[in-house]
Design a protein around this motif. Structure first.
Motif, PDB file in Angstrom:
ATOM      1  N   ILE A 179     -57.229   2.509 -37.690  1.00  0.00           N
ATOM      2  CA  ILE A 179     -57.996   3.724 -37.957  1.00  0.00           C
ATOM      3  C   ILE A 179     -57.670   4.117 -39.400  1.00  0.00           C
ATOM      4  O   ILE A 179     -56.553   4.557 -39.696  1.00  0.00           O
ATOM      5  N   ASP A 180     -58.630   3.913 -40.288  1.00  0.00           N
ATOM      6  CA  ASP A 180     -58.365   4.056 -41.723  1.00  0.00           C
ATOM      7  C   ASP A 180     -57.943   5.482 -42.063  1.00  0.00           C
ATOM      8  O   ASP A 180     -58.577   6.454 -41.637  1.00  0.00           O
ATOM      9  N   GLY A 181     -56.848   5.610 -42.809  1.00  0.00           N
ATOM     10  CA  GLY A 181     -56.390   6.928 -43.257  1.00  0.00           C
ATOM     11  C   GLY A 181     -55.931   7.823 -42.124  1.00  0.00           C
ATOM     12  O   GLY A 181     -55.990   9.058 -42.236  1.00  0.00           O
ATOM     13  N   LEU A 182     -55.444   7.226 -41.023  1.00  0.00           N
ATOM     14  CA  LEU A 182     -55.131   7.996 -39.809  1.00  0.00           C
ATOM     15  C   LEU A 182     -54.094   9.112 -40.041  1.00  0.00           C
ATOM     16  O   LEU A 182     -54.279  10.237 -39.593  1.00  0.00           O
ATOM     17  N   GLY A 196     -53.514   0.923 -51.386  1.00  0.00           N
ATOM     18  CA  GLY A 196     -54.966   0.812 -51.317  1.00  0.00           C
ATOM     19  C   GLY A 196     -55.311   0.153 -49.994  1.00  0.00           C
ATOM     20  O   GLY A 196     -54.461  -0.516 -49.386  1.00  0.00           O
ATOM     21  N   SER A 197     -56.548   0.357 -49.527  1.00  0.00           N
ATOM     22  CA  SER A 197     -56.897  -0.155 -48.205  1.00  0.00           C
ATOM     23  C   SER A 197     -56.840  -1.681 -48.144  1.00  0.00           C
ATOM     24  O   SER A 197     -56.498  -2.253 -47.107  1.00  0.00           O
ATOM     25  N   ASP A 198     -57.182  -2.345 -49.238  1.00  0.00           N
ATOM     26  CA  ASP A 198     -57.203  -3.814 -49.207  1.00  0.00           C
ATOM     27  C   ASP A 198     -55.793  -4.380 -49.051  1.00  0.00           C
ATOM     28  O   ASP A 198     -55.530  -5.168 -48.142  1.00  0.00           O
ATOM     29  N   LEU A 233     -65.601  -3.971 -47.223  1.00  0.00           N
ATOM     30  CA  LEU A 233     -64.263  -4.391 -47.638  1.00  0.00           C
ATOM     31  C   LEU A 233     -63.468  -4.983 -46.480  1.00  0.00           C
ATOM     32  O   LEU A 233     -62.696  -5.911 -46.649  1.00  0.00           O
ATOM     33  N   TYR A 234     -63.675  -4.437 -45.281  1.00  0.00           N
ATOM     34  CA  TYR A 234     -62.859  -4.846 -44.129  1.00  0.00           C
ATOM     35  C   TYR A 234     -63.399  -6.123 -43.510  1.00  0.00           C
ATOM     36  O   TYR A 234     -62.631  -6.950 -42.999  1.00  0.00           O
ATOM     37  N   LYS A 235     -64.718  -6.305 -43.573  1.00  0.00           N
ATOM     38  CA  LYS A 235     -65.268  -7.612 -43.219  1.00  0.00           C
ATOM     39  C   LYS A 235     -64.707  -8.622 -44.198  1.00  0.00           C
ATOM     40  O   LYS A 235     -64.376  -9.751 -43.842  1.00  0.00           O
ATOM     41  N   GLY A 246     -52.835   3.183 -38.427  1.00  0.00           N
ATOM     42  CA  GLY A 246     -53.711   3.345 -39.578  1.00  0.00           C
ATOM     43  C   GLY A 246     -53.228   2.416 -40.680  1.00  0.00           C
ATOM     44  O   GLY A 246     -52.134   1.858 -40.595  1.00  0.00           O
ATOM     45  N   ASP A 247     -54.028   2.242 -41.724  1.00  0.00           N
ATOM     46  CA  ASP A 247     -53.584   1.386 -42.834  1.00  0.00           C
ATOM     47  C   ASP A 247     -52.711   2.188 -43.820  1.00  0.00           C
ATOM     48  O   ASP A 247     -51.980   1.621 -44.607  1.00  0.00           O
ATOM     49  N   HIS A 248     -52.824   3.517 -43.742  1.00  0.00           N
ATOM     50  CA  HIS A 248     -52.053   4.423 -44.605  1.00  0.00           C
ATOM     51  C   HIS A 248     -52.406   5.829 -44.153  1.00  0.00           C
ATOM     52  O   HIS A 248     -53.319   6.017 -43.348  1.00  0.00           O
ATOM     53  N   SER A 249     -51.724   6.822 -44.711  1.00  0.00           N
ATOM     54  CA  SER A 249     -52.120   8.214 -44.474  1.00  0.00           C
ATOM     55  C   SER A 249     -53.109   8.634 -45.554  1.00  0.00           C
ATOM     56  O   SER A 249     -53.049   8.160 -46.685  1.00  0.00           O
ATOM     57  N   LYS A 278     -56.647  12.202 -50.880  1.00  0.00           N
ATOM     58  CA  LYS A 278     -56.421  10.812 -51.311  1.00  0.00           C
ATOM     59  C   LYS A 278     -55.305  10.196 -50.477  1.00  0.00           C
ATOM     60  O   LYS A 278     -54.612  10.908 -49.742  1.00  0.00           O
ATOM     61  N   HIS A 279     -55.147   8.883 -50.627  1.00  0.00           N
ATOM     62  CA  HIS A 279     -54.105   8.175 -49.884  1.00  0.00           C
ATOM     63  C   HIS A 279     -52.720   8.704 -50.275  1.00  0.00           C
ATOM     64  O   HIS A 279     -52.523   9.159 -51.394  1.00  0.00           O
ATOM     65  N   SER A 280     -51.782   8.602 -49.347  1.00  0.00           N
ATOM     66  CA  SER A 280     -50.398   8.927 -49.663  1.00  0.00           C
ATOM     67  C   SER A 280     -49.485   7.889 -49.027  1.00  0.00           C
ATOM     68  O   SER A 280     -49.943   7.015 -48.276  1.00  0.00           O
TER      69      SER A 280
HETATM   70 ZN    ZN Z   1     -57.636   2.670 -45.965  1.00  0.00          ZN
END
Ligand code: ZN
Length: 409
Positions: free
Chosen positions: A11-14, A58-60, A254-256, A342-345, A352-354
């Motif tokens: 779950i991206d950015g969970l 980053g998500s990647d 990006l995730y595909k 998640g991949d990150h918070s 933004k990501h943390s």
């Molecule tokens: Zn992400």
């Protein structure tokens, strides 16, 4: 008994931080998630730090790490991953670039619209660019979503250490790519790429599709704004590393791309958009239906990250409730190790990501339990997995499904 199969839901950015607007709860804690709470109760929980303390992923790179790939070794820019998501098979040594089709005003020589009026399909425009050869380098050009395209340079002696041709803002002149180092490979790459951009500009300007657009008063898509060059290094496939046949279910490109980069099959799921309007049920049903064919199913859900980046904490909480409702589909499957994280918070207040750690749960046959009874940031901190680092998640999965090898005698 066969080894359990794995459903790995990202779950991206969970993860998030407590918000006074939510009574000092995070969106995940605030959301009513009875099903996720049962999974937490039946499983073993923890907090996952994707790249390590204080490192904002980053998500990647976050996804590569969660799948057990050391980014120092296997990450070479977002370009190759996005391009892999377009269904193009990359070869070792390819330089992959992302691109927009933008509008160059030929009188002022300014990029007046980086997205050419958000043109929704560039396939007709770029088909004649695909296959062009310049100085022994072949250009492979494929459409992406909307105004986007992927550009691959294939040939000997290339480098990805070059700057973008995309100025990233409107109403400035297009930038010509420049070498970031003194190597002859980087110099040669920018010379050939610049020639290609010029050729493409001429061909696009002459295209009937653009003539029709101009007549209709629409911005013409006459300029390739390439960016994010990456050098593709061959990567050992997920299946070869883990002996698990894997597929990816994702809406966003990006995730595909990440799945495809690692050799996973990409399942096309109607209704999976990568946006808040996505059909979560369609994704989960696709996972359920594919279970006979795969050992490992990666499902990606993007919206909680995008909503948090907009500061929309209530939207994020509501979307998490939708995931909770749909997860009943996965919940009842037998002989499945379900991993949710998640991949990150993405803290909604930060937009933004943390580097804050993210809740993670493993639930499946034989898995130890702990005393955690709800799925949330502070509850999972008391879980039996403790703090786990992103690169250790796959080794844990391999252990829990019984595929880990004995070390020593
Ligand atoms: Zn992400």
């Amino acid at each position: 008994m066969d080894n359990p199969k794995v459903i790995f839901l990202i779950i991206d950015g969970l993860g998030d931080r407590p918000l006074s607007e939510l009574g000092d709860l995070t969106p995940l804690e605030y959301a009513k998630t009875p099903n996720l709470d049962v999974i937490a109760t039946e499983g073993i929980n923890g907090l996952m730090t994707t790249l390590g303390r204080g490192k904002v992923p980053g998500s990647d790179v976050a996804h590569l790490t969660l799948f057990g790939y050391d980014i120092e070794k296997y990450y070479s820019g977002r370009g190759p991953i996005e391009i892999a998501g377009l269904g193009i098979k990359l070869q070792h040594g390819d330089v992959a670039l992302r691109s927009n089709l933008g509008t160059l005003d030929t009188n002022s020589n300014l990029i007046v619209d980086r997205r050419a009026g958000r043109i929704n399909d560039v396939s007709g425009l770029i088909k004649d660019l695909d296959g062009i050869e310049i100085d022994g380098v072949k250009f492979i050009v494929k459409p992406g979503t909307g105004h986007r395209a992927g550009v691959i340079m294939r040939g000997d002696g290339l480098s990805a250490n070059i700057t973008d041709a995309d100025p990233h803002i409107d109403n400035v002149a297009p930038a010509m790519p420049k070498a970031k180092d003194d190597t002859k490979e980087a110099q040669r790459t920018v010379v050939i790429l610049s020639k290609f951009i010029e050729t493409a500009h001429k061909m696009l300007s002459d295209s009937d599709i653009n003539r029709t657009r101009a007549k209709a008063g629409l911005p013409i898509a006459n300029y390739l704004l390439v960016r994010g060059a990456g050098f593709y290094k061959s990567v050992p496939s997920f299946e070869s590393r883990y002996s698990m046949r894997a597929c990816a279910i994702a809406g966003a490109g990006l995730y595909k791309g990440v799945g495809s980069y690692l050799g996973m099959d990409i399942l096309d799921v109607p209704g999976a958009t990568g946006l808040p309007n996505t059909s979560i049920e369609a994704k989960f049903n696709a996972a359920k239906d594919s279970l006979p064919n795969y050992d490992f199913i990666f499902i990606h859900v993007k919206a909680p990250d995008s909503l948090a980046e907009d500061g929309n904490y209530m939207g994020k909480a509501n979307f998490i409730e939708r995931i909770d409702n749909a997860i009943k589909i996965l919940f009842e499957l037998k002989d499945v190790l379900l991993v949710i994280t998640g991949d990150h918070s993405t803290p909604s207040a930060l937009k933004k990501h943390s580097a804050d750690p993210v809740p993670i749960v493993f639930r499946g046959p034989g898995v130890r339990k702990d005393n955690v009874t709800s799925f949330g940031e502070r509850a999972c901190a008391h879980g039996g997995q403790g703090y786990i680092s992103g690169i250790d998640v796959m080794p844990e999965v391999v252990n829990l499904v019984g595929l880990a090898k004995l070390i020593g005698a």
